[in-house]
Design a protein around this motif. Structure first.
Motif, PDB file in Angstrom:
ATOM      1  N   ALA A 215       0.845  -1.196   0.000  1.00 15.71           N
ATOM      2  CA  ALA A 215       0.000   0.000   0.000  1.00 15.71           C
ATOM      3  C   ALA A 215       0.880   1.246   0.000  1.00 15.71           C
ATOM      4  CB  ALA A 215      -0.930  -0.005   1.211  1.00 15.71           C
ATOM      5  N   GLU A 216       1.676   1.388  -1.024  1.00 19.05           N
ATOM      6  CA  GLU A 216       2.567   2.544  -1.160  1.00 19.05           C
ATOM      7  C   GLU A 216       2.891   2.763  -2.633  1.00 19.05           C
ATOM      8  OE1 GLU A 216       6.854   1.580  -0.160  1.00 19.05           O
ATOM      9  OE2 GLU A 216       5.821  -0.032   0.937  1.00 19.05           O
ATOM     10  N   ARG A 217       3.382   3.944  -2.920  1.00 19.37           N
ATOM     11  CA  ARG A 217       3.745   4.256  -4.295  1.00 19.37           C
ATOM     12  C   ARG A 217       5.003   3.496  -4.692  1.00 19.37           C
ATOM     13  NH1 ARG A 217       0.862   8.405  -6.217  1.00 19.37           N
ATOM     14  NH2 ARG A 217      -0.191   9.776  -4.715  1.00 19.37           N
ATOM     15  N   LEU A 218       5.106   3.218  -5.976  1.00 19.48           N
ATOM     16  CA  LEU A 218       6.318   2.583  -6.459  1.00 19.48           C
ATOM     17  C   LEU A 218       7.471   3.564  -6.333  1.00 19.48           C
ATOM     18  CD1 LEU A 218       7.559   0.079  -7.782  1.00 19.48           C
ATOM     19  CD2 LEU A 218       7.104   1.127 -10.004  1.00 19.48           C
ATOM     20  N   SER A 219       8.549   3.126  -5.734  1.00 20.86           N
ATOM     21  CA  SER A 219       9.710   3.986  -5.503  1.00 20.86           C
ATOM     22  C   SER A 219      10.984   3.205  -5.798  1.00 20.86           C
ATOM     23  CB  SER A 219       9.727   4.455  -4.037  1.00 20.86           C
ATOM     24  OG  SER A 219       9.826   3.326  -3.171  1.00 20.86           O
ATOM     25  N   ARG A 220      12.084   3.909  -5.726  1.00 22.38           N
ATOM     26  CA  ARG A 220      13.370   3.262  -5.939  1.00 22.38           C
ATOM     27  C   ARG A 220      13.598   2.182  -4.888  1.00 22.38           C
ATOM     28  NH1 ARG A 220      18.454   3.278  -4.059  1.00 22.38           N
ATOM     29  NH2 ARG A 220      20.209   3.172  -5.544  1.00 22.38           N
ATOM     30  N   GLU A 221      13.238   2.489  -3.642  1.00 21.11           N
ATOM     31  CA  GLU A 221      13.444   1.542  -2.545  1.00 21.11           C
ATOM     32  C   GLU A 221      12.597   0.280  -2.745  1.00 21.11           C
ATOM     33  OE1 GLU A 221      12.887   4.778  -2.227  1.00 21.11           O
ATOM     34  OE2 GLU A 221      14.997   5.250  -1.757  1.00 21.11           O
ATOM     35  N   LEU A 222      11.353   0.463  -3.227  1.00 26.90           N
ATOM     36  CA  LEU A 222      10.487  -0.689  -3.454  1.00 26.90           C
ATOM     37  C   LEU A 222      10.995  -1.514  -4.634  1.00 26.90           C
ATOM     38  CD1 LEU A 222       8.001  -1.970  -2.232  1.00 26.90           C
ATOM     39  CD2 LEU A 222       6.582  -0.592  -3.783  1.00 26.90           C
ATOM     40  N   LEU A 223      11.491  -0.841  -5.664  1.00 27.63           N
ATOM     41  CA  LEU A 223      12.010  -1.550  -6.825  1.00 27.63           C
ATOM     42  C   LEU A 223      13.252  -2.362  -6.454  1.00 27.63           C
ATOM     43  CD1 LEU A 223      11.073  -1.715  -9.779  1.00 27.63           C
ATOM     44  CD2 LEU A 223      12.857  -0.073 -10.365  1.00 27.63           C
ATOM     45  N   VAL A 224      14.028  -1.872  -5.493  1.00 25.27           N
ATOM     46  CA  VAL A 224      15.205  -2.622  -5.033  1.00 25.27           C
ATOM     47  C   VAL A 224      14.770  -3.977  -4.479  1.00 25.27           C
ATOM     48  CG1 VAL A 224      17.012  -2.714  -3.274  1.00 25.27           C
ATOM     49  CG2 VAL A 224      16.636  -0.608  -4.554  1.00 25.27           C
TER      50      VAL A 224
END
Length: 457
Positions: free
Chosen positions: A407-416
């Motif tokens: 439940a969060e926006r796609l970000s660099r940290e999530l893509l990692v």
């Protein structure tokens, strides 16, 4: 007929083998000539084919000869890979596998007709070419009598009244809506009828142009079919309804029986003609100066909104290959960004694919709960949507599928967390709004993925 395509022996006028080319490499027909490797010109092919025997002992396919082999379309359909490609041209069946690297229009262009009757496609692109002489050594037989067009009869004349048209790269054709299904809260899946038993001549990475008159003006938009490239007789378009869009509101409201004008394919083929794990990236070809083909072990596909269409097309095509017994397939990770579960196009189909494909991992970034500034009814409904998705994901995981959501926006940290490790055989694909594509490409580069291994649709 002699081998350079002239018909002097028959007293007919001599025709040029190809149209004149402009200095920049564009032909009079507006198609770009593909760069051929040294030793793979048409002259090299004519010299090579003079000593070849791909006819399986049949010799030149003479329909009146008792030695001529009659071949059904069902058998032709079985030969549609880069390693085994047959096609029908004016009733004759050719094994064009050896000819592929010699084709001036690229392997991908020729593969559009593999496993099918390519007569109409051939006539649309280069009707002046004398394929009888050029492919004489590749003729393996003729199409069975009950499936062959009458002598001198064109496919357009043979087509019955009301039959579905064939796709044309430049001419607009009308296709009939067979069904319209709600794919998400803001998108509709339109299914269209195509010529019976025939595949849409379109590979992963290519798209269709759709035309409509809006307020008295011609409006054209690009749409990518979501069907497998092996689907025959029909194809589907995913239409996301944009409130202020010029074309999508009208398309999304179409009912079965409606007509839609389309043409294509357009764009660059990325997958479907090079092998089950091989992708051809224009950016890679430009950066490395080679063919641009990458043998991919892992594929990360990031999509947003209607950018899911090419991803769904790829997944369905991979499923078709797996069903056909292809063992070597890449590991796939699909990362889709949307506001909430209800706005994920074809969510149930994605979850089904996660169950069907053990090499697929689904990842959803759904930040809608954070987008609401109050705690009213909307926020409560959003929680219900996430709970519904969580239940669906749980059922997929219980069935052996791989799916996860945040439940969060796609970000660099999530893509990692979701991206496969950078490697020479890891590919990054991306499709979505321009800002989303720019962010994903930037994050991928920061994570160590080579820019030559990244492709934005």
């Amino acid at each position: 007929k002699n081998r350079n395509g002239c018909l002097q022996a028959l007293g007919r006028p001599v025709l040029p083998r190809s149209p004149p080319r402009a200095p920049d490499g564009w032909s009079a027909m507006g198609r770009k000539a593909a760069g051929l490797r040294a030793g793979f010109s048409q002259m090299h092919w004519m010299r090579l084919s003079a000593g070849m025997d791909l006819t399986e002992g049949v010799g030149i396919a003479d329909p009146d000869s008792p030695r001529c082999r009659r071949i059904s379309m069902a058998e032709v359909h079985r030969h549609q890979s880069r390693q085994d490609a047959w096609m029908v041209l004016r009733g004759r069946v050719y094994n064009v596998t050896a000819y592929l690297p010699y084709h001036p229009g690229s392997v991908a262009d020729l593969m559009r007709g593999a496993g099918d009757d390519a007569t109409s496609m051939f006539d649309e692109v280069h009707p002046w070419v004398n394929f009888d002489a050029m492919l004489e050594a590749c003729c393996v037989g003729v199409l069975a009598a009950d499936e062959t067009l009458a002598q001198g009869e064109s496919p357009k004349n043979k087509r019955e009244v009301g039959a579905a048209p064939l796709l044309h790269v430049d001419e607009w054709q009308e296709f009939t809506v067979v069904s319209a299904q709600q794919a998400s809260a803001d998108s509709v899946l339109l299914n269209f009828r195509y010529a019976q038993g025939r595949r849409l001549p379109l590979l992963i990475g290519e798209h269709l142009q759709v035309r409509s008159m809006v307020k008295g003006r011609e409006t054209i938009r690009a749409y990518t079919p979501v069907s497998s490239f092996k689907a025959a007789g029909n194809f589907g378009l995913l239409v996301r309804r944009v409130a202020k869009g010029a074309l999508s509101p009208g398309l999304a409201s179409l009912a079965p029986g409606a007509k839609v004008s389309m043409r294509g394919p357009r764009g660059s083929a990325v997958y479907g003609a090079y092998g089950s794990c091989r992708f051809r990236l224009p950016s890679r070809a430009h950066a490395l100066g080679d063919s641009g083909v990458l043998q991919a072990r892992c594929v990360l596909f990031a999509s947003a909104g209607s950018g899911l269409a090419p991803a769904l097309q790829l997944l369905r095509s991979i499923e078709s290959l797996a069903a056909a017994g292809v063992a070597e397939l890449p590991q796939l990770t699909l990362v889709h960004a949307s506001s909430c579960a209800e706005e994920v196009p074809a969510l149930l189909e994605l979850l089904r694919l996660a169950t069907a494909l053990p090499n697929l991992a689904l990842r959803f970034a759904l930040p809608a709960a954070a987008a609401y500034q109050d705690t009213g009814v909307e926020a409560a409904e959003d929680v219900d949507r996430h709970a519904s998705l969580a239940g669906s994901v749980a059922s997929v995981e219980a069935a052996g599928g791989g799916a996860e959501w945040r439940a969060e926006r796609l970000s660099r940290e999530l893509l990692v967390q979701w991206s496969p490790p950078p490697a020479e055989d890891t590919l990054v694909l991306c499709c979505g709004p321009p800002a989303f594509e720019a962010d994903v490409a930037s994050w991928a580069a920061e994570l160590g993925h080579a820019t030559s291994n990244t492709h934005v649709f």
